[in-house]
Design a protein around this motif. Structure first.
Motif, PDB file in Angstrom:
ATOM      1  N   GLY A 202       7.260  -5.606  -7.603  1.00  0.00           N
ATOM      2  CA  GLY A 202       6.730  -4.930  -8.784  1.00  0.00           C
ATOM      3  C   GLY A 202       5.380  -4.272  -8.618  1.00  0.00           C
ATOM      4  O   GLY A 202       4.797  -3.796  -9.609  1.00  0.00           O
ATOM      5  N   ALA A 203       4.846  -4.229  -7.387  1.00  0.00           N
ATOM      6  CA  ALA A 203       3.555  -3.586  -7.171  1.00  0.00           C
ATOM      7  C   ALA A 203       3.619  -2.116  -7.569  1.00  0.00           C
ATOM      8  O   ALA A 203       4.616  -1.428  -7.333  1.00  0.00           O
ATOM      9  CB  ALA A 203       3.136  -3.718  -5.707  1.00  0.00           C
ATOM     10  N   ASP A 204       2.537  -1.637  -8.176  1.00  0.00           N
ATOM     11  CA  ASP A 204       2.459  -0.232  -8.587  1.00  0.00           C
ATOM     12  C   ASP A 204       2.129   0.687  -7.423  1.00  0.00           C
ATOM     13  O   ASP A 204       2.368   1.894  -7.496  1.00  0.00           O
ATOM     14  CB  ASP A 204       1.393  -0.064  -9.671  1.00  0.00           C
ATOM     15  CG  ASP A 204       1.722  -0.864 -10.919  1.00  0.00           C
ATOM     16  OD1 ASP A 204       2.683  -0.495 -11.613  1.00  0.00           O
ATOM     17  OD2 ASP A 204       1.032  -1.875 -11.172  1.00  0.00           O
ATOM     18  N   GLY A 205       1.547   0.136  -6.382  1.00  0.00           N
ATOM     19  CA  GLY A 205       1.187   0.919  -5.216  1.00  0.00           C
ATOM     20  C   GLY A 205       0.914   0.006  -4.044  1.00  0.00           C
ATOM     21  O   GLY A 205       0.919  -1.231  -4.169  1.00  0.00           O
ATOM     22  N   LEU A 206       0.672   0.614  -2.884  1.00  0.00           N
ATOM     23  CA  LEU A 206       0.474  -0.128  -1.645  1.00  0.00           C
ATOM     24  C   LEU A 206      -0.822   0.326  -0.981  1.00  0.00           C
ATOM     25  O   LEU A 206      -1.192   1.501  -1.059  1.00  0.00           O
ATOM     26  CB  LEU A 206       1.642   0.123  -0.682  1.00  0.00           C
ATOM     27  CG  LEU A 206       3.048  -0.123  -1.238  1.00  0.00           C
ATOM     28  CD1 LEU A 206       4.089   0.419  -0.268  1.00  0.00           C
ATOM     29  CD2 LEU A 206       3.265  -1.606  -1.511  1.00  0.00           C
ATOM     30  N   LEU A 207      -1.491  -0.605  -0.324  1.00  0.00           N
ATOM     31  CA  LEU A 207      -2.676  -0.309   0.476  1.00  0.00           C
ATOM     32  C   LEU A 207      -2.345  -0.654   1.923  1.00  0.00           C
ATOM     33  O   LEU A 207      -2.003  -1.795   2.230  1.00  0.00           O
ATOM     34  CB  LEU A 207      -3.867  -1.127  -0.012  1.00  0.00           C
ATOM     35  CG  LEU A 207      -5.172  -0.944   0.762  1.00  0.00           C
ATOM     36  CD1 LEU A 207      -5.755   0.450   0.520  1.00  0.00           C
ATOM     37  CD2 LEU A 207      -6.193  -2.018   0.374  1.00  0.00           C
ATOM     38  N   LEU A 208      -2.458   0.341   2.815  1.00  0.00           N
ATOM     39  CA  LEU A 208      -2.023   0.152   4.198  1.00  0.00           C
ATOM     40  C   LEU A 208      -3.156   0.454   5.166  1.00  0.00           C
ATOM     41  O   LEU A 208      -3.548   1.612   5.380  1.00  0.00           O
ATOM     42  CB  LEU A 208      -0.814   1.037   4.503  1.00  0.00           C
ATOM     43  CG  LEU A 208       0.445   0.561   3.778  1.00  0.00           C
ATOM     44  CD1 LEU A 208       0.985   1.621   2.860  1.00  0.00           C
ATOM     45  CD2 LEU A 208       1.496   0.109   4.776  1.00  0.00           C
TER      46      LEU A 208
END
Length: 298
Positions: free
Chosen positions: A99-105
């Motif tokens: 359910g994350a709204d976005g990702l940090l990579l």
């Protein structure tokens, strides 16, 4: 036209631990504190969250818990980077499913990929997920620096939302702004560079200091976004000593120490991170007191 995943101050939230696992009740209280004090996004399982020491199950349960607890009030952005592209894809897909709204990579660490390798790494991940991605450039921790030309190439992918810039190189950031489209968002990855990066067109900060001072960091970015850089500069300078104290040792050692000194009971650091020296503990204590914060009784 891409919309920024968030504007303002996003907290790179710590992960509270018991001796055995993640302390979800304490995490819930930390999330409430952030939301009550104006934080604009929650970034979970990043560097500050000690994600590299967490098991897969702990990591996903922590992301799920944040999504459930925040319940859409602000975006929840999950750290899903890895130095193996296939592993980053798996983490990213599972964080999306959680359910994350976005990702940090974060840039792949240790491997020291070329710029061509970085482009292929990020494009492969971007093609594998539907939620927007934030790139994360922090060469002091990874040994890899993203070039402005690399950003310009990656910015063509509609699923790559922008970058958390923690290189400390304002010249590189200026070249990035000039080379990339306007809808490629830059967030400061260093608390003490929030105002200068916003002055160059950045949309906020992914903040360590916000774990302790969420309202102040929210106000700092709001002043910038309101184009009141005189007041923003004054506040940035007022926060400088505190920012320095929160980085007197390897992040997140100082900020977790500070939270424990304030009575949040976020638990231990996980090896190979360990407690700071007594001199640094005293520096952290003094910084908290100077900001008018009340230390817990020993």
């Amino acid at each position: 036209m891409r919309t920024p995943l968030f504007t303002g101050s996003g907290v790179a939230i710590v992960t509270p631990f018991t001796k055995e696992t993640v302390d979800l009740p304490v995490l819930g209280r930390l999330l409430d504190f952030q939301l009550e004090n104006g934080t604009d996004a929650i970034i979970v399982c990043g560097t500050t969250g000690e994600a590299s020491t967490m098991s897969y199950h702990e990591r996903m349960r922590t992301i799920e818990f944040c999504v459930e607890h925040v319940n859409g009030r602000v975006p929840v952005i999950a750290g899903s980077g890895s130095n193996a592209t296939e592993n980053a894809i798996s983490l990213s897909r599972d964080a999306e499913h959680a359910g994350a709204d976005g990702l940090l990579l974060v840039t792949p660490y240790y491997n020291k990929a070329s710029q061509a390798g970085l482009i292929r790494h990020y494009l492969t991940i971007a093609d594998a997920v539907k939620v927007p991605m934030i790139l994360y450039d922090v060469p002091s921790r990874t040994g890899v620096t993203m070039a402005p030309e690399t950003y310009a190439t990656l910015a063509k992918h509609p699923n790559i939302n922008g970058v958390k810039e923690a290189s400390g190189n304002l010249g590189t950031i200026q070249r990035t702004v000039n080379l990339c489209p306007e809808d490629f968002t830059i967030w400061s990855g260093n608390d003490d560079e929030t105002v200068p990066i916003c002055a160059l067109g950045g949309k906020g900060v992914i903040s360590v200091v916000a774990n302790i001072l969420p309202a102040e960091m929210h106000t700092l970015v709001k002043l910038c976004l309101d184009n009141d850089f005189a007041q923003a500069g004054t506040l940035q300078l007022a926060l400088k000593d505190f920012c320095d104290a929160m980085f007197c040792d390897v992040n997140p050692i100082p900020v977790k120490t500070a939270l424990n000194l304030l009575g949040w009971d976020v638990g231990p650091l996980r090896l190979p991170l360990c407690e700071p020296s007594e001199a640094n503990v005293q520096r952290i204590r003094q910084a908290l007191t100077k900001m008018g914060l009340t230390l817990a009784e020993p």
